[in-house]
Design a protein around this motif. Structure first.
Motif, PDB file in Angstrom:
ATOM      1  N   GLU A  87     -24.435 -49.523 -75.384  1.00  9.68           N
ATOM      2  CA  GLU A  87     -25.810 -49.162 -75.749  1.00  9.68           C
ATOM      3  C   GLU A  87     -26.824 -50.066 -75.055  1.00  9.68           C
ATOM      4  N   VAL A  88     -26.472 -51.315 -74.810  1.00  7.76           N
ATOM      5  CA  VAL A  88     -27.362 -52.209 -74.061  1.00  7.76           C
ATOM      6  C   VAL A  88     -27.543 -51.669 -72.644  1.00  7.76           C
ATOM      7  N   ALA A  89     -26.444 -51.248 -72.002  1.00 11.24           N
ATOM      8  CA  ALA A  89     -26.539 -50.686 -70.646  1.00 11.24           C
ATOM      9  C   ALA A  89     -27.416 -49.447 -70.629  1.00 11.24           C
ATOM     10  N   SER A  90     -27.251 -48.598 -71.630  1.00 13.15           N
ATOM     11  CA  SER A  90     -28.045 -47.387 -71.725  1.00 13.15           C
ATOM     12  C   SER A  90     -29.529 -47.710 -71.924  1.00 13.15           C
ATOM     13  N   GLN A  91     -29.830 -48.645 -72.813  1.00 11.43           N
ATOM     14  CA  GLN A  91     -31.224 -49.034 -73.040  1.00 11.43           C
ATOM     15  C   GLN A  91     -31.813 -49.731 -71.818  1.00 11.43           C
ATOM     16  N   MET A  92     -31.010 -50.472 -71.074  1.00  3.57           N
ATOM     17  CA  MET A  92     -31.493 -51.077 -69.830  1.00  3.57           C
ATOM     18  C   MET A  92     -31.882 -49.985 -68.828  1.00  3.57           C
ATOM     19  N   ALA A  93     -31.066 -48.934 -68.739  1.00  8.73           N
ATOM     20  CA  ALA A  93     -31.369 -47.826 -67.821  1.00  8.73           C
ATOM     21  C   ALA A  93     -32.676 -47.143 -68.222  1.00  8.73           C
ATOM     22  N   GLY A 134     -25.260 -48.095 -67.412  1.00 11.66           N
ATOM     23  CA  GLY A 134     -26.083 -47.079 -68.045  1.00 11.66           C
ATOM     24  C   GLY A 134     -26.791 -46.243 -67.002  1.00 11.66           C
ATOM     25  N   ILE A 135     -26.906 -44.953 -67.277  1.00 16.36           N
ATOM     26  CA  ILE A 135     -27.656 -44.033 -66.425  1.00 16.36           C
ATOM     27  C   ILE A 135     -28.603 -43.267 -67.344  1.00 16.36           C
ATOM     28  N   ALA A 136     -29.889 -43.265 -67.010  1.00 19.31           N
ATOM     29  CA  ALA A 136     -30.879 -42.542 -67.802  1.00 19.31           C
ATOM     30  C   ALA A 136     -31.586 -41.516 -66.928  1.00 19.31           C
ATOM     31  N   CYS A 140     -31.693 -37.429 -71.020  1.00 14.66           N
ATOM     32  CA  CYS A 140     -30.717 -38.182 -71.806  1.00 14.66           C
ATOM     33  C   CYS A 140     -30.386 -39.504 -71.113  1.00 14.66           C
ATOM     34  N   SER A 141     -29.723 -40.340 -71.862  1.00 18.65           N
ATOM     35  CA  SER A 141     -29.171 -41.548 -71.255  1.00 18.65           C
ATOM     36  C   SER A 141     -27.749 -41.689 -71.744  1.00 18.65           C
ATOM     37  N   LYS A 142     -26.911 -42.263 -70.904  1.00 17.75           N
ATOM     38  CA  LYS A 142     -25.511 -42.426 -71.263  1.00 17.75           C
ATOM     39  C   LYS A 142     -24.988 -43.713 -70.681  1.00 17.75           C
TER      40      LYS A 142
END
Length: 176
Positions: A87-93, A134-136, A140-142
């Motif tokens: 979730e940190v990677a996703s929020q970073m994206a 993470g990719i946003a 969506c983001s994932k």
């Protein structure tokens, strides 16, 4: 009968060039938020001629507080899980998209976030080589991972850059 290992001879520049071409052909852009890779993703993208048509910029948020202040990564999430988390990677994206949007009428389309442990020690109880990407997008983001990349600190970081761009390329191909 002899056996052999099939090897992928695709280079980082090949993947980065594909990403830039896909972004340009769709008239889309990308922003980056890096921790473990410390600018490696941005360097790979900008090594491609014509990258400025699709690459907006990014943030190297190596220090945890920068993930919170610059990228709006949830402080409670970090306190609970640490920074090596999907979730940190996703929020970073997502933060990469926001941070690199300089004109609200033309928001940055895609974001990449990288977080992980390159060593020399474990971090947040996570083993060396543990990585999340993470990719946003606007819809969506994932997160992808955990990856467990082996080798030296340099090798783990190189593998993360390559994987991040390969994952973005895959998402861009699906979107186009």
């Amino acid at each position: 009968m002899s056996t052999f290992t099939t090897r992928n001879t695709e280079t980082l520049l090949d993947i980065a060039a594909d990403v830039i071409q896909l972004l340009k052909s769709a008239n889309t852009t990308v922003g980056v938020a890096e921790s473990i890779t410390a600018g490696g993703v941005m360097a790979a993208l900008t090594s491609v001629a014509g990258a400025s048509a699709a690459f907006r910029g990014g943030v190297v948020s190596y220090a945890t507080p920068l993930k919170q202040t610059l990228l709006n990564v949830d402080a409670d999430l970090i306190a609970r899980e640490g920074v090596i988390h999907a979730e940190v990677a996703s929020q970073m994206a997502e933060g990469a998209r926001r941070t690199t949007t300089y004109d609200e009428t033309l928001p940055t389309t895609w974001g990449i976030g990288t977080t992980g442990v390159a060593g020399p020690d474990k971090q947040d109880g996570k083993a060396i080589g543990t990585v999340y990407i993470g990719i946003a997008s606007p819809t969506c983001s994932k997160a992808f991972g955990p990856f467990n990349f082996p080798g030296t600190r340099e090798r783990i970081r190189e593998a993360t850059v390559m994987e991040a761009l390969a994952r973005l390329r895959e998402e861009l191909r699906k979107a186009n």
